[in-house]
Design a protein around this motif. Sequence first.
Motif, PDB file in Angstrom:
ATOM      1  N   GLY A   1       0.813  -1.219   0.000  1.00  0.00           N
ATOM      2  CA  GLY A   1       0.000   0.000   0.000  1.00  0.00           C
ATOM      3  C   GLY A   1       0.837   1.255   0.000  1.00  0.00           C
ATOM      4  O   GLY A   1       0.313   2.370  -0.013  1.00  0.00           O
ATOM      5  N   LEU A   2       2.169   1.089   0.026  1.00  0.00           N
ATOM      6  CA  LEU A   2       3.042   2.247  -0.097  1.00  0.00           C
ATOM      7  C   LEU A   2       2.863   2.905  -1.465  1.00  0.00           C
ATOM      8  O   LEU A   2       2.429   2.258  -2.424  1.00  0.00           O
ATOM      9  N   SER A   3       3.230   4.167  -1.548  1.00  0.00           N
ATOM     10  CA  SER A   3       3.295   4.816  -2.847  1.00  0.00           C
ATOM     11  C   SER A   3       4.427   4.181  -3.638  1.00  0.00           C
ATOM     12  O   SER A   3       5.487   3.873  -3.077  1.00  0.00           O
ATOM     13  N   ASN A   4       4.221   3.960  -4.926  1.00  0.00           N
ATOM     14  CA  ASN A   4       5.270   3.377  -5.760  1.00  0.00           C
ATOM     15  C   ASN A   4       6.576   4.169  -5.684  1.00  0.00           C
ATOM     16  O   ASN A   4       7.665   3.621  -5.820  1.00  0.00           O
TER      17      ASN A   4
ATOM     18  N   ASP B   1       3.936   3.051 -12.894  1.00  0.00           N
ATOM     19  CA  ASP B   1       4.999   4.042 -12.751  1.00  0.00           C
ATOM     20  C   ASP B   1       5.021   4.546 -11.319  1.00  0.00           C
ATOM     21  O   ASP B   1       4.266   4.077 -10.473  1.00  0.00           O
ATOM     22  N   GLU B   2       5.872   5.486 -11.030  1.00  0.00           N
ATOM     23  CA  GLU B   2       6.041   5.947  -9.649  1.00  0.00           C
ATOM     24  C   GLU B   2       4.815   6.673  -9.115  1.00  0.00           C
ATOM     25  O   GLU B   2       4.685   6.856  -7.912  1.00  0.00           O
ATOM     26  N   LYS B   3       3.913   7.091  -9.989  1.00  0.00           N
ATOM     27  CA  LYS B   3       2.700   7.766  -9.547  1.00  0.00           C
ATOM     28  C   LYS B   3       1.547   6.787  -9.296  1.00  0.00           C
ATOM     29  O   LYS B   3       0.490   7.182  -8.806  1.00  0.00           O
ATOM     30  N   SER B   4       1.733   5.524  -9.624  1.00  0.00           N
ATOM     31  CA  SER B   4       0.667   4.520  -9.453  1.00  0.00           C
ATOM     32  C   SER B   4       0.436   4.249  -7.974  1.00  0.00           C
ATOM     33  O   SER B   4       1.381   4.112  -7.193  1.00  0.00           O
TER      34      SER B   4
ATOM     35  N   THR C   1      -2.088   4.982   5.931  1.00  0.00           N
ATOM     36  CA  THR C   1      -1.906   6.425   5.740  1.00  0.00           C
ATOM     37  C   THR C   1      -0.847   6.684   4.676  1.00  0.00           C
ATOM     38  O   THR C   1       0.274   6.183   4.771  1.00  0.00           O
ATOM     39  N   THR C   2      -1.232   7.424   3.646  1.00  0.00           N
ATOM     40  CA  THR C   2      -0.275   7.974   2.682  1.00  0.00           C
ATOM     41  C   THR C   2      -0.797   9.351   2.279  1.00  0.00           C
ATOM     42  O   THR C   2      -1.967   9.686   2.547  1.00  0.00           O
ATOM     43  N   ASP C   3       0.038  10.135   1.619  1.00  0.00           N
ATOM     44  CA  ASP C   3      -0.430  11.446   1.140  1.00  0.00           C
ATOM     45  C   ASP C   3      -1.580  11.268   0.165  1.00  0.00           C
ATOM     46  O   ASP C   3      -2.517  12.072   0.131  1.00  0.00           O
ATOM     47  N   PHE C   4      -1.505  10.219  -0.655  1.00  0.00           N
ATOM     48  CA  PHE C   4      -2.540   9.976  -1.666  1.00  0.00           C
ATOM     49  C   PHE C   4      -3.855   9.531  -1.023  1.00  0.00           C
ATOM     50  O   PHE C   4      -4.935  10.026  -1.363  1.00  0.00           O
ATOM     51  N   ALA C   5      -3.792   8.593  -0.092  1.00  0.00           N
ATOM     52  CA  ALA C   5      -5.007   8.002   0.501  1.00  0.00           C
ATOM     53  C   ALA C   5      -5.544   8.798   1.674  1.00  0.00           C
ATOM     54  O   ALA C   5      -6.731   8.701   2.005  1.00  0.00           O
TER      55      ALA C   5
END
Length: 439
Positions: A174-177, A189-192, A260-264
Amino acid sequence: MKKTMKFGLLMTITLLIGTFLPVDSLTASVSAAEVTPKIEAEAAFILEPSTGKILMNQNGDKKLGIASMTKMISEYLIFEAVEKGTIKWDQVVPISDYAQQLSQNNSLSNVPMRQDETYTFRELYQAMAIYSANAATIAMAETIAGSESEFVDMMREKVESWGIKDYELYNSTGLSNSDLMGNIYPGSDEKSENAMSARSIAIVGQNLLNSYPEVLETTSIPKMTFKEGTSDAIDMDNWNWMLKGLVSERANVDGLKTGTTDFAGATFTGTAEENGMRIITVIMNATDGQEDLQKRFKETDKMMDWAFSNWEKVQVYKKNDNLDSVKPLEVEKGKTDSLKVAVASDVSLLTRVNTDLKDKDVLFTAKKNLMNDAGKVEAPIKKDAKIGTAEILLKNDDLGYIDGGKGAKVDVIAAQKVEKANVFVLAGRWIKVFVSDLF
């Protein structure tokens, strides 16, 4: 003067109503009528896992970031691998260069790992379930599938088998790529980012709890020391702060997974059991959740308060109870000319408190090819033979069930044995019908 008289009359009527209605009756009515709370999050969802009944759906079909709630899918595959004998809990997990290097990143949730140390599946699983350890998750994924990418293929196949279609899965954690040091899923890619709807995450939690309830033995642990008694020992506080002794403690909460991530944003899949009823709650991107670190738990607390106060699990049928509301089936060439039907298992419904259970419908669907061209069941028929399914529906239920159905489903069986009639009985019936037709 007139306004004063009207007010006095209104107060008198109110007092009379209070006199003649029991206090607990009034309280129950208010509780049962309590409206669904507005949850301060981008999405919120409540599910009862044993029946699949949906209790709340607030924007629950929008695809959003799931962060480390992803690890519930990884947990399922780990339990499944143990069940199949592919791995064992005390089996040593080799640590790849990738997993070892990522484990040293202190900005991520991790337990530091070395390649000259031994780690078992049990140790790394506990680190994942309690402390959301990312590199530990990757090490287990690599051991089970050969690589994390191949493990992601297994994750995708599994969620699709549960009916989940609108999803994005690129890693096991669930980490950001962008955090994965270039070790990303082919084609991404790294934004996925991993993403699902709150409904889909509830389905993940439902399958995990129904198939492997022992997951709660670990997810309910508030604190544990990793590699206790060694120079690598590290204290792990569970990120689920609703557990006993933690800052947002709530009685009976025993899982499941934060993220928790910036995206989620701040996310949480919670579960608790009270009065014989378990629920799964999902919070997606709690409002200001990364500033107020207790926000997702405060909102979950509101959801649980409402669910446990306003819903109850009620048994409506016991195994082998006759379905009297279903007309007996006509039987051809049997010693009796009709067949009563019964439920193959206990049936419970999730209902609003004080719901009148007489106000329900039973929709029976016969097994394919059960009936002949005349619309009858042909004898002989064995007792308890499956003859179809029934769906039990309550009126005014607009949320329905997680599988898309409107009611609880149960297999329907023959309530009695029906033997085939002998030639003399059949001849007698033919003569009776023939004479009846003559006159």
